[in-house]
Write a protein that holds these residues in place. Structure first.
Motif, PDB file in Angstrom:
ATOM      1  N   LEU A 131       0.794  -1.226   0.000  1.00 11.72           N
ATOM      2  CA  LEU A 131       0.000   0.000   0.000  1.00 11.72           C
ATOM      3  C   LEU A 131       0.831   1.284   0.000  1.00 11.72           C
ATOM      4  N   PRO A 132       1.935   1.382   0.755  1.00 11.82           N
ATOM      5  CA  PRO A 132       2.737   2.609   0.635  1.00 11.82           C
ATOM      6  C   PRO A 132       3.240   2.852  -0.784  1.00 11.82           C
ATOM      7  N   GLY A 169      -1.644   7.722   6.939  1.00 10.52           N
ATOM      8  CA  GLY A 169      -2.171   6.663   7.795  1.00 10.52           C
ATOM      9  C   GLY A 169      -1.513   5.328   7.524  1.00 10.52           C
ATOM     10  N   VAL A 170      -1.394   4.955   6.238  1.00 12.47           N
ATOM     11  CA  VAL A 170      -0.789   3.671   5.882  1.00 12.47           C
ATOM     12  C   VAL A 170       0.641   3.585   6.404  1.00 12.47           C
ATOM     13  N   SER A 171       1.448   4.602   6.098  1.00 13.86           N
ATOM     14  CA  SER A 171       2.857   4.556   6.484  1.00 13.86           C
ATOM     15  C   SER A 171       3.038   4.620   7.995  1.00 13.86           C
ATOM     16  N   LEU A 172       2.271   5.480   8.666  1.00  9.73           N
ATOM     17  CA  LEU A 172       2.446   5.623  10.108  1.00  9.73           C
ATOM     18  C   LEU A 172       1.973   4.385  10.868  1.00  9.73           C
ATOM     19  N   LEU A 190       8.491   4.043   4.761  1.00  9.73           N
ATOM     20  CA  LEU A 190       9.206   5.324   4.714  1.00  9.73           C
ATOM     21  C   LEU A 190       9.116   5.951   3.330  1.00  9.73           C
ATOM     22  N   MET A 191       9.227   5.136   2.299  1.00 13.67           N
ATOM     23  CA  MET A 191       9.136   5.635   0.930  1.00 13.67           C
ATOM     24  C   MET A 191       7.738   6.179   0.633  1.00 13.67           C
TER      25      MET A 191
END
Length: 250
Positions: free
Chosen positions: A40-41, A109-112, A243-244
């Motif tokens: 997802l990221p 939201g996804v990354s965090l 992170l990306m």
């Protein structure tokens, strides 16, 4: 159908999505979790939130199916059913939240959530009490809410099981069966609310090949005696993807 396929094939960043699907498949194949936290990221950088979720669900429902017979033998289907029932309660609320926020909020939201999950796992934060049916149901509901809002149904369930006394093969099997069930439920909720897009459905079908190849490779690599290695390899891939995916780099 042909128009949807043409739009899917001309998607900007198609190769980038395929790479994300392949890496997600590898992680899923040798750990039983992590697909959404890897894919997802990546997908959120080139697709809208609901398009990203749709492609995730379509490819995710196909690749892991080759592992279902083994998972049914190794896992605890009754617990998976409780998790699924809880997810069915939490999912609609999560989808409603996603429909109310801008795309950038989805990426954050996804990354965090993925990075928070990694910190908790690496830090050794686990639930160490008894796995009662109400607790399993509530964990499924939390996973359902996260599935609908950021496409990540796994973190609460992973935290619940990682400290359990179950064999690693049973934990892996339960995670895999639950994630398949959560995907089916989320797909139904998105369809019911009119959030499925034809081109995204077709794009998800295109992602099946790299994702299935990744699943196959990951399953071939998996060795129960090398659990620590596989876990840390998955952590590194998830961290890099999360992170990306942060909007900071745009």
């Amino acid at each position: 159908m042909s128009d949807a396929l043409a739009r899917a094939l001309t998607t900007d960043g198609l190769w980038f999505l395929a790479l994300g699907a392949f890496l997600a498949g590898i992680v899923r194949g040798f750990t039983g979790f992590g697909t959404a936290m890897v894919y997802l990221p990546v997908a959120a950088q080139v697709l809208t939130p609901f398009e990203a979720l749709t492609t995730l669900l379509i490819k995710d429902l196909t690749g892991p199916l080759i592992h279902v017979p083994r998972a049914l033998r190794d896992g605890h289907p009754a617990d998976v059913a409780r998790l699924g029932l809880g997810a069915l309660i939490g999912l609609p609320f999560g989808v409603w939240v996603l429909s109310q926020v801008p795309p950038e909020a989805f990426r954050w939201g996804v990354s965090l959530v993925a990075l928070t999950m990694l910190v908790l796992l690496i830090g050794g934060v686990r639930y160490r009490g008894r796995l009662t049916p109400p607790l399993i149901f509530a964990t499924g509901a939390a996973g359902g809410f996260l599935a609908g809002s950021v496409g990540l149904p796994g973190p609460p369930i992973i935290l619940l099981y990682m400290a359990s006394t179950l064999p690693i093969a049973a934990i892996r099997a339960n995670n895999m069966l639950y994630l398949i069930l959560a995907d089916i439920l989320l797909l139904a909720v998105l369809w019911w609310n009119g959030f499925l897009v034809a081109s995204a459905l077709m794009l998800g079908l295109l992602m099946i090949l790299p994702y299935t190849l990744g699943n196959w490779a990951g399953a071939r690599l998996f060795r129960p005696g090398a659990e620590r290695f596989y876990r840390w390899a998955a952590y590194l891939i998830i961290a890099g993807s999360a992170l990306m995916g942060l909007p900071l780099w745009d």
